[in-house]
Scaffold this motif. Structure first.
Motif, PDB file in Angstrom:
ATOM      1  N   THR A  50       5.986  28.183 -53.455  1.00  0.00           N
ATOM      2  CA  THR A  50       7.285  27.732 -52.964  1.00  0.00           C
ATOM      3  C   THR A  50       7.043  26.878 -51.721  1.00  0.00           C
ATOM      4  N   SER A  67      10.691  31.447 -46.309  1.00  0.00           N
ATOM      5  CA  SER A  67       9.964  31.517 -47.576  1.00  0.00           C
ATOM      6  C   SER A  67       9.065  32.749 -47.700  1.00  0.00           C
ATOM      7  N   ILE A 105       9.887  35.176 -50.623  1.00  0.00           N
ATOM      8  CA  ILE A 105       9.625  34.566 -51.932  1.00  0.00           C
ATOM      9  C   ILE A 105       8.132  34.601 -52.228  1.00  0.00           C
TER      10      ILE A 105
END
Length: 188
Positions: free
Chosen positions: A12, A118, A121
């Motif tokens: 990501t 992030s 994730i």
């Protein structure tokens, strides 16, 4: 450290401020061949990224070790069950070659999860990937012959496996070194 950023960016996107925060928590470690990363009975407190080298996961036994995993460059390594539960590890992790690693402590990783956009994730996707690797290994042991497991392992990373002693490969595919020798003679 660029390898880690590329690896993460494949999972990501991570903005520069999140990357700066995350990378400030990383510690580079250079280890010699056969260095122990995690001892049997220790609690795992780090998540580690391999930038160079090969690592083996195994259960130590008096007669012979039971190898159940190999990890290579651009992969994460940890005693993940111990890392999550904070219970003592039931296996060991050692380097098979000279190895360069980047480590982050459990405490620092939790802070990355909390303070970056992030982090969660990335953590979830890494956990999912570790699950898939474990699941693939279990299915292989249940549904494939030792010869098929050897061929799969060799087709995935033929050059790197040349650096792993055959006794570890035999243990990984669930056979004795003598049986592995017979398999290798049959397929060459």
């Amino acid at each position: 450290m660029n390898e880690i950023r590329r690896f993460i960016e494949n999972i990501t996107p991570m903005n520069n401020s999140d990357w700066q925060f995350f990378s400030s928590k990383l510690q580079e470690v250079k280890l010699k061949k056969h260095s122990i990363l995690l001892n049997f009975g220790e609690i795992e407190n780090h998540l580690t990224f391999i930038t160079k080298g090969i690592v083996r996961l195994y259960v130590p036994r008096e007669e012979f070790d039971l190898t159940f995993g190999f990890l290579f460059e651009n992969e994460f390594v940890t005693g993940y069950d111990s890392f999550l539960t904070q219970d003592p590890s039931e296996y060991q992790i050692e380097t098979l070659t000279e190895t360069i690693l980047w480590k982050i402590s459990r405490e620092d990783l939790q802070e990355v999860y909390e303070r970056t956009n992030s982090g969660n994730i990335i953590g979830r996707k890494m956990a999912e990937n570790m699950f898939l690797i474990k699941s693939k290994r279990e299915l292989s042991l249940l549904s494939k012959t030792a010869e098929e497991r050897y061929l799969d392992l060799f087709s995935d990373r033929p050059k790197l496996l040349q650096q792993i002693p055959l006794k570890y490969i035999a243990s990984y595919i669930g056979v004795t070194p003598q049986a592995l020798s017979r398999i290798r003679k049959r397929i060459t």
